[in-house]
Design an enzyme around this catalytic site. Structure first.
Site, PDB file in Angstrom:
ATOM      1  N   ARG A 202     -61.134  33.021   2.211  1.00 63.14           N
ATOM      2  CA  ARG A 202     -60.099  33.958   1.734  1.00 63.14           C
ATOM      3  C   ARG A 202     -59.381  34.661   2.892  1.00 63.14           C
ATOM      4  O   ARG A 202     -59.539  35.857   3.111  1.00 63.14           O
ATOM      5  CB  ARG A 202     -60.691  34.997   0.792  1.00 63.14           C
ATOM      6  CG  ARG A 202     -61.203  34.426  -0.512  1.00 63.14           C
ATOM      7  CD  ARG A 202     -61.631  35.541  -1.456  1.00 63.14           C
ATOM      8  NE  ARG A 202     -62.139  35.030  -2.721  1.00 63.14           N
ATOM      9  CZ  ARG A 202     -62.627  35.788  -3.693  1.00 63.14           C
ATOM     10  NH1 ARG A 202     -62.677  37.108  -3.541  1.00 63.14           N
ATOM     11  NH2 ARG A 202     -63.064  35.245  -4.820  1.00 63.14           N
ATOM     12  N   ASP A 271     -55.748  23.890  15.295  1.00 63.41           N
ATOM     13  CA  ASP A 271     -56.524  23.523  16.485  1.00 63.41           C
ATOM     14  C   ASP A 271     -57.988  23.494  16.068  1.00 63.41           C
ATOM     15  O   ASP A 271     -58.622  24.536  15.906  1.00 63.41           O
ATOM     16  CB  ASP A 271     -56.285  24.560  17.582  1.00 63.41           C
ATOM     17  CG  ASP A 271     -56.957  24.202  18.897  1.00 63.41           C
ATOM     18  OD1 ASP A 271     -57.744  23.232  18.920  1.00 63.41           O
ATOM     19  OD2 ASP A 271     -56.704  24.893  19.904  1.00 63.41           O
TER      20      ASP A 271
END
Length: 415
Positions: A202, A271
Site C-alpha cells: 500500500r 530498479d
C-alpha cells in the site's frame, strides 16, 4: 449604476483570484488552494505537554487559527487528537530541530495547511490505528511532513476531495499490518515528490481518483503501488515515478490492480536489481496489464494548480533532498534517507517502533523574541517594515492575497 457594477465586478475578480491563491508559493495539486487559518487567530504552542493551554492539542482544538511553535522537541500524546477545520500549522516556525508528534494518531478536518511536522505513531496505540487520518474532508495540503509508525496504515484517506501530499515521507509502518496508506474512495487527490519507504504494501492502495507524480517507492515488501481492485471504478494517473527495490522487496512494484482501475502511465522507472546504483528500466504497458489494470491513452486528472513534473531520475534526487520535515532532518528521517540512498543494499520493514530504533532526541534552541505575540518575530517585523508592537499587522494582506504572517512563513524557508 455603471460605477457600482464595475466595483462589484472588481470585487468578484479579486475574490476569484484569491480563491485560487496557492496555500503558499510552491503549493500544487488539487489541495493547493487551501486557505487554512488565513486571517484568523494566531496561537503559540509553548510547551511539549499532552494537554492544556499552549499545547499542540489545544492549538488544533478550535477552527480559524494559524499555529506557530515557540518550542521544539517531542510531544508525546496518549490519546488521538482530532483537529478542527480551517487551520494553518506552520511547523517550520519551531526552533531547533522542530517538532515530533508521537505516540498516537491525529485526524484532520477541511481546509487545512500542514507543513514541516513529524507525526509518528507507536506500538502502544490501538491495533487498528493510523498515524494520520484525513477522512471526509475537502481542501487540505500536507507539505514536507513525515508520517511513520502507523499500526494499520501510516495514513488513511477516505471520501475526501481536493487533497495534496507533496514532499512527504511516508514509511516504516509497524505491526500488525505494516502498510503505507489506504486511499478509500477519495477523489481529486495529488501525491507528488513523496517517499514511500519500508512499508510491506500500500504505497498507497489507490482506491481513488489520484494523480501520482514524481514519487519514489523504496523497499516495499509484498507490493509497491497497489490498485483499488474493487467493484468501483478508480482512475489513477501514474507519472514519472521511480520504484526502487530494497533488501526485502519482491519484483511486484505494481500489484493488485483490476479492470476497474483505469490507469494512465508514462515515464515511470523500476530498479529491481539491488546493486547500489540507480539504473532502472522503463515501466511498460505489460507491467500494468499483468496486474490486470485497464490502460488509458490520456491522463484523467487536471489539477487547477499543476505540479511541475520532472523526469523520474530528477525526482529521485529531489526526494532525497526534500522529502519529510527536511528543513532540519532529525535522526529518524536521516536514517531512513540513508536507506534510500543505498539504492537496494539497506533498509528494513520493522515490526515495532522500538525495533526501528525509537525516537532520537532533537536539538533544542530558543524561540526568537516576538513582542506583540503576532507570530512574527521582532527582527522579521523590522525587515518587513511592520510594527513589532502592533499584533494586528500580522493578518494584513498584500496585493497577492497573502497575510504578513504568511509572508514570514514563506520567507523563513528561503533563509
Amino acid at each position: 449604476m455603471e460605477i457600482k457594477a464595475v466595483v462589484i465586478t472588481a470585487v468578484l475578480l479579486c475574490t476569484k483570484a484569491w480563491a485560487q491563491l496557492p496555500a503558499f508559493p510552491g503549493a500544487s495539486g488539487f489541495g493547493a488552494a487551501a486557505s487554512g487559518g488565513r486571517g484568523g487567530e494566531v496561537y503559540h504552542v509553548t510547551n511539549l505537554q499532552d494537554s492544556g493551554y499552549g499545547t499542540f492539542r489545544d492549538a488544533v482544538s478550535k477552527p480559524d487559527r494559524t499555529i506557530v511553535f515557540d518550542t521544539c522537541g517531542i510531544i508525546t500524546i496518549n490519546d488521538k487528537i482530532k483537529a478542527s477545520p480551517r487551520l494553518t500549522i506552520a511547523g517550520q516556525t519551531a526552533p531547533g530541530d522542530g517538532i515530533v508528534i508521537y505516540g498516537n494518531g491525529v485526524s484532520f478536518a477541511s481546509n487545512t495547511i500542514v507543513r514541516y511536522l513529524r507525526f509518528r505513531g507507536s506500538s502502544s496505540m490501538p491495533r487498528g490505528a493510523c498515524t494520520v487520518v484525513a477522512d471526509d474532508l475537502e481542501d487540505i495540503i500536507f507539505d514536507h511532513v513525515s508520517i511513520q509508525w502507523g499500526r494499520w496504515d501510516n495514513l488513511h484517506l477516505k471520501n475526501s476531495s481536493r487533497v495534496t501530499f507533496q514532499h512527504c515521507l511516508i514509511g516504516e509502518s509497524i505491526d500488525p499490518q505494516r502498510f503505507g496508506a489506504l486511499f478509500e474512495g477519495p477523489t481529486n487527490v495529488t501525491v507528488h515528490h513523496c517517499l514511500w519507504i519500508d512499508n510491506q504494501s500500500r504505497n498507497p492502495k489507490a482506491k481513488a481518483g489520484i494523480e501520482y507524480i514524481n514519487n519514489v517507492v523504496y523497499n516495499w515488501g509484498v507490493n509497491g503501488l497497489v490498485g483499488g481492485h474493487s467493484a468501483e471504478n478508480h482512475y489513477q494517473d501514474v507519472i514519472n515515478n521511480y520504484f526502487i527495490a530494497g533488501p526485502q522487496s519482491t519484483d511486484k512494484f505494481i500489484g493488485m490492480f483490476s479492470g476497474t482501475d483505469h490507469v494512465y502511465h508514462t515515464g515511470n522507472f523500476a530498479d529491481l536489481n539491488k546493486n547500489g546504483k540507480l539504473d532502472g528500466r522503463l515501466v511498460i504497458d505489460t507491467d500494468f496489464v499483468s496486474a490486470t489494470a485497464t490502460l488509458l491513452p490520456q491522463p484523467t486528472h487536471k489539477a487547477p494548480i499543476k505540479v511541475k513534473v520532472q523526469d523520474a531520475s530528477s525526482a529521485y534526487t529531489e526526494v532525497c533532498k526534500q522529502a519529510g520535515a527536511s528543513l532540519r532532518r532529525d535522526g529518524v528521517d536521516t536514517r531512513i534517507i540513508s536507506y534510500l540512498k543505498s539504492l537496494g543494499t539497506t533498509g528494513e520493514i520493522f515490526r515495532t517502533d522500538s525495533a526501528a530504533g525509537g525516537l532520537v532526541p532533537l536539538k533544542t534552541a530558543a524561540a526568537l523574541a516576538d513582542t506583540d505575540k503576532d507570530g512574527i518575530p521582532d527582527k522579521w517585523e523590522r525587515v518587513m517594515k511592520l510594527n513589532e508592537k502592533d499584533p494586528t499587522d500580522a493578518n494584513k494582506k498584500n496585493a497577492e492575497g497573502y497575510t504578513n504572517i504568511e509572508r514570514y512563513f514563506n520567507e523563513l524557508l528561503l533563509n
